[in-house]
Design an enzyme around this catalytic site. Structure first.
Site, PDB file in Angstrom:
ATOM      1  N   ASP A 515       0.866  -1.176   0.000  1.00 35.90           N
ATOM      2  CA  ASP A 515       0.000   0.000   0.000  1.00 35.90           C
ATOM      3  C   ASP A 515       0.907   1.233   0.000  1.00 35.90           C
ATOM      4  O   ASP A 515       1.577   1.514   1.005  1.00 35.90           O
ATOM      5  CB  ASP A 515      -0.877  -0.053   1.261  1.00 35.90           C
ATOM      6  N   HIS A 516       0.907   1.948  -1.093  1.00 38.54           N
ATOM      7  CA  HIS A 516       1.854   3.056  -1.223  1.00 38.54           C
ATOM      8  C   HIS A 516       1.495   4.259  -0.351  1.00 38.54           C
ATOM      9  O   HIS A 516       2.264   5.205  -0.226  1.00 38.54           O
ATOM     10  CB  HIS A 516       1.959   3.483  -2.699  1.00 38.54           C
TER      11      HIS A 516
END
Ligand code: CAO
Length: 543
Positions: A515-516
């Protein structure tokens, strides 16, 4: 003509009117809420005792009322229908004690702890009409004895060869006992459960008891709705209360539920910023017009066109089972909510593979067979300890990270009915042998459809291994609220340059999706490198 009076409020006097739900000239039904009162402890609706037409109202929002105060007049003859006339007649003829019971709900709403509240008798709830199907298998029981359930809450999931269906109790209350278990075959009319119904008064009690600020209901509504809200492109400037405070009466909450509106996003224009019915209607109108303008401008999520495939050739239909539908929902949620990136690596597992084979020989007599997966789990657990941000979740408001002090890892298991993800708890504290046995047991239970729901909860990180099947790399989808997932593809012999020559090494492809919002690319690259290091020499995990 009937005088509308405030019933016995069970103690408090001078209670504020916070909402008036009807106007003069309105036709109302018996039990329909007319006004809403609020003390500092509770909110309560005052219903009409009989059907009729409101002739006049002598109160306004903000007025204070006490038991017995007159607040208007109702023409009970004007409702017209024979049914109403009969009801009224019954009411007139009813003995005084019976008429008095009409006041009880309100009284109970205030005296929520009143021990005198009459409990209705337990009722047997049977399997409803299954559209002709018989002997349909119970594949899930979603409640337990002692649970308090809503009327629409799913109790059982049944699955025939044609479809799966969710069966609600149809009545709110507390489950006394369940008469069916997973694997049972049921038909319409079979006993499903015994329920202690939630009395009309206790329903009201619960609603009325709900304190106006930071109620459990309000908070869970915020939490439950936060996912889909993030999913939808919010083109309307919402007036959400970030603190999660929701100030609304029961009638408004009911209307919001009917429209599927998340109350925390509605701006309250009533007294004390209370949300009124008008606010809900206004909000829905806004959302609808925003949705249509979104489509026109081409932004947002376009819908997939509906195609009549039969026009192009013969087709047949195969309904998705419950697991596949749940997976579809989870994948869509993940895809729409998580900006994800996948980082690819290769780990040299030549030495680990030799070690694995030796251990397989050693443990053969005990019937234990190690695959690569438990070793990888062990390496992941250590890497998660080294990089706590991968063992975290983003808080619902997106403002902070929740760092977990435990290392529970979900492992995707391919079952005949679809994908299930048993969770191995405390992987960092377990031996490879323990992990192997636990994974073998849980994967087996998953494949038999007998894995308890609790064994699929609490994961911090996921592993999806397709190495037993094939492929060189893939992009696994992060399973929120987790922030990363590792995919394993099939290990293969590769010529690797050792500085002076190419040597054959067994290389394991790793695909790390993250999850950036939580993890930066550099951190992901470092995590990947550390994992590669541990897999190349698992002795480092001990250090
Ligand atoms: N490279 C090469 N061989 C591999 C390998 C890899 N990465 N991973 C497994 N293998 C080998 C195993 O060693 C085993 O070989 P042997 O029998 O000769 O020892 C064989 O492939 C079968 O492995 P397996 O996949 O059945 O068992 P596993 O312990 O490796 O994995 C489990 C267990 C539960 C992860 C696996 O059975 C499974 O269900 N995988 C599918 C997961 C999935 O569907 N993911 C997608 C999710 S997103 O849609």
């Amino acid at each position: 003509m009937t005088t509308l009076k405030i019933p016995d409020l069970g103690g408090p006097s001078q209670v504020e009117i916070i909402e008036i739900l009807v106007s003069a000239g309105d036709s109302v039904e018996a039990e329909q809420a007319l006004i809403v009162l609020e003390t500092d402890k509770a909110t309560m609706e005052i219903p009409a005792e009989t059907a009729g037409v409101i002739k006049s109202l002598s109160v306004k929002v903000g007025d204070k009322v006490s038991s017995g105060d007159v607040f208007g007049e109702l023409d009970s003859d004007a409702s017209g229908t024979e049914e109403n006339a009969a009801e009224e007649k019954n009411a007139e003829n009813a003995p005084a004690a019976e008429q008095k019971t009409m006041e009880v709900p309100v009284k109970s709403a205030v005296e929520s702890t009143s021990p005198q509240s009459a409990e209705p008798a337990a009722v047997d709830i049977v399997i409803p009409d299954l559209g002709g199907s018989e002997q349909v298998e119970v594949i899930e029981v979603q409640v337990s004895a002692g649970d308090e359930i809503d009327a629409e809450q799913t109790v059982l999931v049944l699955e025939s060869d044609k479809a799966s269906m969710e069966i609600p109790a149809g009545q709110a209350g507390t489950i006394v006992s369940l008469a069916v278990a997973v694997g049972a075959k049921v038909s319409a009319g079979d006993l499903m459960l015994t329920l202690q119904p939630k009395a009309a008064l206790s329903t009201k009690t619960e609603i009325a008891k709900t304190p106006p600020k930071k109620t459990e209901t309000a908070e869970s509504e915020v939490a439950a709705a936060s996912e889909p809200q993030r999913a939808a492109p919010d083109t309307v400037t919402s007036s959400s209360t970030p603190q999660g405070e929701v100030h609304a009466g029961p009638a408004v909450r009911k209307l919001a539920r009917e429209f599927g509106v998340e109350l925390a996003l509605v701006k309250g224009n009533g007294p004390k910023h209370r949300i009124t019915k008008d606010d809900i209607q206004h909000y829905v109108k806004q959302r609808l017009s925003a949705a249509s303008s979104t489509v026109q401008t081409g932004a947002g999520i376009p819908t997939v066109p509906v195609v009549d495939f039969a026009k192009f050739g013969p087709v047949s239909e195969s309904p998705l089972n419950n697991i596949k539908r749940a997976t579809a929902r989870a994948m869509t949620t993940a895809w729409l909510n998580v900006p994800q990136v996948t980082q690819f690596d290769q780990a040299d597992i030549t030495d680990l593979e030799n070690y694995r084979k030796q251990q397989n020989d050693r443990y053969a007599r005990q019937g234990i067979k190690f695959s690569i997966v438990p070793f990888v789990l062990k390496a992941i657990a250590k890497t998660l300890e080294d990089f706590p941000v991968f063992n975290a979740s983003l808080s619902a408001d997106g403002e902070k990270l929740i760092l977990k002090q435990y290392v529970h890892i979900g492992v995707a298991v391919d079952t005949p009915k679809g994908l299930l993800v048993p969770v191995i708890r405390d992987v960092n504290q377990k031996s490879v042998t323990q992990i192997t046995q636990e994974l073998t047991d849980k994967a087996e239970l998953a494949r038999l459809g007998k894995l308890p729901l609790t064994d699929m909860q609490g994961g911090c990180f996921s592993l999806s291994s397709l190495g037993g099947i094939g492929g060189t790399a893939f992009t696994p989808i992060v399973n929120p609220p987790e922030v990363a997932i590792l995919g394993l593809s099939k290990a293969s012999m590769q010529p690797v340059w050792d500085g002076s020559a190419f040597v054959p090494r067994l290389m394991l492809p790793l695909s790390l999706s993250y999850d950036h919002r939580v993890v930066d690319g550099a951190e992901a690259a470092r995590f990947g490198q550390r994992l590669v290091m541990y897999l190349q020499d698992l002795r480092d995990v001990l250090m």
